[in-house]
Design a protein around this motif. Structure first.
Motif, PDB file in Angstrom:
ATOM      1  N   VAL A 101       0.845  -1.184   0.000  1.00 37.99           N
ATOM      2  CA  VAL A 101       0.000   0.000   0.000  1.00 37.99           C
ATOM      3  C   VAL A 101       0.886   1.242   0.000  1.00 37.99           C
ATOM      4  CG1 VAL A 101      -0.212   0.053   2.537  1.00 37.99           C
ATOM      5  CG2 VAL A 101      -1.941   1.179   1.108  1.00 37.99           C
ATOM      6  N   TYR A 102       0.510   2.223  -0.809  1.00 44.75           N
ATOM      7  CA  TYR A 102       1.202   3.513  -0.829  1.00 44.75           C
ATOM      8  C   TYR A 102       0.177   4.574  -1.191  1.00 44.75           C
ATOM      9  CZ  TYR A 102       1.291   2.852  -5.945  1.00 44.75           C
ATOM     10  OH  TYR A 102       0.947   2.653  -7.263  1.00 44.75           O
ATOM     11  N   TRP A 103       0.530   5.831  -1.014  1.00 45.68           N
ATOM     12  CA  TRP A 103      -0.424   6.880  -1.361  1.00 45.68           C
ATOM     13  C   TRP A 103       0.216   7.911  -2.255  1.00 45.68           C
ATOM     14  CZ3 TRP A 103      -0.767  12.062   0.922  1.00 45.68           C
ATOM     15  CH2 TRP A 103       0.214  12.335   1.870  1.00 45.68           C
ATOM     16  N   GLN A 104      -0.644   8.586  -3.016  1.00 47.21           N
ATOM     17  CA  GLN A 104      -0.196   9.570  -3.994  1.00 47.21           C
ATOM     18  C   GLN A 104      -0.942  10.882  -3.802  1.00 47.21           C
ATOM     19  OE1 GLN A 104      -1.214   7.328  -7.591  1.00 47.21           O
ATOM     20  NE2 GLN A 104       0.964   7.106  -8.036  1.00 47.21           N
ATOM     21  N   ALA A 105      -0.317  11.956  -4.271  1.00 45.56           N
ATOM     22  CA  ALA A 105      -0.951  13.273  -4.242  1.00 45.56           C
ATOM     23  C   ALA A 105      -0.827  13.892  -5.631  1.00 45.56           C
ATOM     24  CB  ALA A 105      -0.293  14.173  -3.196  1.00 45.56           C
ATOM     25  N   LEU A 106      -1.887  14.517  -6.077  1.00 39.67           N
ATOM     26  CA  LEU A 106      -1.899  15.200  -7.364  1.00 39.67           C
ATOM     27  C   LEU A 106      -1.226  16.563  -7.216  1.00 39.67           C
ATOM     28  CD1 LEU A 106      -3.044  15.087 -10.321  1.00 39.67           C
ATOM     29  CD2 LEU A 106      -5.037  16.332  -9.439  1.00 39.67           C
ATOM     30  N   VAL A 107      -0.447  16.939  -8.226  1.00 45.13           N
ATOM     31  CA  VAL A 107       0.200  18.245  -8.166  1.00 45.13           C
ATOM     32  C   VAL A 107      -0.865  19.344  -8.149  1.00 45.13           C
ATOM     33  CG1 VAL A 107       0.482  18.255 -10.692  1.00 45.13           C
ATOM     34  CG2 VAL A 107       1.828  19.811  -9.287  1.00 45.13           C
ATOM     35  N   VAL A 108      -0.735  20.265  -7.204  1.00 45.21           N
ATOM     36  CA  VAL A 108      -1.686  21.365  -7.047  1.00 45.21           C
ATOM     37  C   VAL A 108      -0.901  22.672  -6.880  1.00 45.21           C
ATOM     38  CG1 VAL A 108      -3.493  19.923  -6.029  1.00 45.21           C
ATOM     39  CG2 VAL A 108      -1.815  21.026  -4.540  1.00 45.21           C
ATOM     40  N   THR A 109      -1.610  23.790  -6.998  1.00 47.55           N
ATOM     41  CA  THR A 109      -0.973  25.089  -6.811  1.00 47.55           C
ATOM     42  C   THR A 109      -0.374  25.186  -5.408  1.00 47.55           C
ATOM     43  OG1 THR A 109      -1.336  27.463  -7.046  1.00 47.55           O
ATOM     44  CG2 THR A 109      -3.078  26.228  -5.972  1.00 47.55           C
ATOM     45  N   PRO A 147     -13.119  10.679  -7.756  1.00 49.66           N
ATOM     46  CA  PRO A 147     -14.447  11.091  -7.278  1.00 49.66           C
ATOM     47  C   PRO A 147     -14.366  12.319  -6.381  1.00 49.66           C
ATOM     48  CG  PRO A 147     -14.206   8.708  -7.124  1.00 49.66           C
ATOM     49  CD  PRO A 147     -12.858   9.253  -7.496  1.00 49.66           C
ATOM     50  N   GLY A 148     -15.216  13.284  -6.681  1.00 49.28           N
ATOM     51  CA  GLY A 148     -15.241  14.497  -5.880  1.00 49.28           C
ATOM     52  C   GLY A 148     -14.065  15.415  -6.115  1.00 49.28           C
ATOM     53  N   GLY A 149     -13.254  15.107  -7.131  1.00 46.97           N
ATOM     54  CA  GLY A 149     -12.087  15.938  -7.399  1.00 46.97           C
ATOM     55  C   GLY A 149     -10.993  15.802  -6.366  1.00 46.97           C
ATOM     56  N   ARG A 150     -10.946  14.646  -5.694  1.00 44.09           N
ATOM     57  CA  ARG A 150      -9.919  14.443  -4.665  1.00 44.09           C
ATOM     58  C   ARG A 150      -8.530  14.619  -5.248  1.00 44.09           C
ATOM     59  NH1 ARG A 150     -12.733   9.274  -3.036  1.00 44.09           N
ATOM     60  NH2 ARG A 150     -11.092   8.368  -4.314  1.00 44.09           N
ATOM     61  N   THR A 151      -7.591  15.104  -4.430  1.00 41.02           N
ATOM     62  CA  THR A 151      -6.197  15.279  -4.865  1.00 41.02           C
ATOM     63  C   THR A 151      -5.239  14.367  -4.100  1.00 41.02           C
ATOM     64  OG1 THR A 151      -5.926  17.148  -3.334  1.00 41.02           O
ATOM     65  CG2 THR A 151      -6.570  17.650  -5.613  1.00 41.02           C
ATOM     66  N   GLU A 152      -5.788  13.422  -3.340  1.00 44.49           N
ATOM     67  CA  GLU A 152      -4.974  12.403  -2.676  1.00 44.49           C
ATOM     68  C   GLU A 152      -5.683  11.063  -2.849  1.00 44.49           C
ATOM     69  OE1 GLU A 152      -4.516  13.605   1.350  1.00 44.49           O
ATOM     70  OE2 GLU A 152      -3.055  15.178   0.879  1.00 44.49           O
ATOM     71  N   ARG A 153      -4.897   9.980  -2.980  1.00 45.86           N
ATOM     72  CA  ARG A 153      -5.507   8.662  -3.150  1.00 45.86           C
ATOM     73  C   ARG A 153      -4.598   7.570  -2.602  1.00 45.86           C
ATOM     74  NH1 ARG A 153      -5.179   7.995  -9.817  1.00 45.86           N
ATOM     75  NH2 ARG A 153      -2.920   7.592  -9.953  1.00 45.86           N
ATOM     76  N   ILE A 154      -5.210   6.519  -2.102  1.00 48.03           N
ATOM     77  CA  ILE A 154      -4.501   5.343  -1.599  1.00 48.03           C
ATOM     78  C   ILE A 154      -4.449   4.303  -2.710  1.00 48.03           C
ATOM     79  CG2 ILE A 154      -4.541   3.456   0.064  1.00 48.03           C
ATOM     80  CD1 ILE A 154      -3.882   6.022   1.396  1.00 48.03           C
TER      81      ILE A 154
END
Length: 377
Positions: free
Chosen positions: A184-192, A209-216
């Motif tokens: 298991v690892y997690w990621q974050a989408l690049v944001v301002t 879903p919901g425009g989340r910027t983090e995901r497992i």
């Protein structure tokens, strides 16, 4: 309780003997503790570099003090997990992104300027909260030769939201299931502000879903059979090479080499003349300069040229670096590491990791050019 540190001279990564410096391959330099192996027999950590500007993970045996270098790729590694059976290593690494190659791409440079440049070298891996990490799987022996493991999420098509979408970056820390069949690892989408606004990179839209910027994320190693959870044998509370913890004890001293001129001899050929300049009251090192003359530790590659690094710290976390490099490597590898004529001048705060530089620093390896990131990216 123990402090994973020993101030004995024999544990220093650089050994001073008169006017000579030697690299100490047995040094234990726990800079940032990262955890334990599955059996608990070794501690993993970020340590003093084995090669200049190349930040790696090491493991040290808690009983014998034997050190293993787990990663050696020029890119930056930090988060790590070792499977319960000690057979597999999961890392989050910038390898594949070329983020650090402009600085660390030339291999086999002794870690001399790193006396003062390691903080800056490790800080350039990020753009603020954007880490450029992806998950990689290594066997128990780690990087070696041409083996650098495999990217765990490489099978995607790179499209927005896919498992290997480059805009989704891995964070700390990966973790194996006890039976070693999943990770298991997690990621974050690049944001301002790492994109958009004044940053030249546009911000991507989240497909989650919901425009989340983090995901497992959970990787399932489908060809593997579950490994029975073994019994962990207890170790002694006394670590022979460590320092017993005493409440109120002073923190360990930083690496220090007295100012002066030294010689480092290559294991096989040549030498390096090292000049270390302290500040006015001799409390810190301001500048480290090195001149290489056919320097070689392996008899396959030979290093010539000069490199000089000056570091100032206006605050505890802010590094202002003046870097001048004109290195040429020949033999089995043909490479250069060069700054622009007016040098490379970097200002970076370890709490924000925003790349802000004037001038250039670039590395060419066998015809492939690696250049520094643009400011703010």
């Amino acid at each position: 309780m123990n402090v994973l540190y020993n101030d004995s001279t024999i544990q220093a990564p650089l050994l001073v003997d008169g006017n000579q410096i030697r690299i100490n391959p047995e040094a234990i330099t726990v800079g940032e503790f990262r955890g334990f192996t599955g059996s608990g027999r070794e501690a993993t950590y970020i340590g003093y570099p084995k090669e200049s500007s190349n930040i790696d993970v090491f493991a040290v045996d808690l009983t014998t003090g034997s050190v293993r270098r787990l990663t050696s790729h020029p890119e930056y590694c930090d988060p790590i997990d070792v499977s319960a059976d000690d057979e597999w290593i999961a890392i989050m690494d910038t390898r594949g992104s070329n983020r650090q190659m402009f600085m660390a791409g030339m291999r086999n440079i002794p870690p001399i300027t790193d006396i003062i440049s390691t903080t800056a070298a490790s800080s350039t891996r990020n753009n603020g909260q954007r880490r450029f990490f992806q998950p990689y799987l290594l066997d128990r022996y780690g990087d070696r030769g041409d083996y650098y493991g495999q990217q765990i999420n490489a099978a995607g098509d790179g499209s927005p939201g896919s498992i290997n979408d480059p805009e989704w970056n891995g964070m700390a820390d990966p973790r194996f299931s006890l039976d070693t069949t999943r990770l298991v690892y997690w990621q974050a989408l690049v944001v301002t502000p790492a994109c958009g606004g004044s940053n030249p990179l546009p911000c991507p839209d989240s497909t989650e879903p919901g425009g989340r910027t983090e995901r497992i994320m959970v990787a399932h190693f489908t060809s593997r059979q579950p490994v029975p959870v073994g019994t962990v044998e207890p170790l002694s509370d006394t670590i022979p090479w460590a320092t017993p913890y005493e409440p109120g004890s002073a923190p360990s001293r930083p690496l220090s080499v007295p100012g002066g001129v030294y010689t480092l001899y290559g294991t096989v050929n040549g030498s390096a003349q090292i000049t270390i300049v302290e500040n006015g009251d001799a409390t810190t090192i301001d500048t480290v300069s090195v001149a290489y003359d056919s320097f070689s530790d392996d008899g396959l590659t030979f290093l010539n040229g000069t490199e000089s690094v000056t570091v100032r710290n206006p605050t505890v976390t802010l590094n202002e670096v003046d870097w001048y490099s004109d290195l040429v490597q020949s033999g089995q590898t043909n490479a250069t590491k060069q700054t622009s004529p007016d040098g490379f001048h970097l200002s970076i705060d370890v709490l924000t990791n925003i790349f802000d530089a004037n001038g250039t620093l670039s590395t060419t390896v066998n015809g492939t050019l690696y250049t520094q990131p643009a400011n703010g990216t």
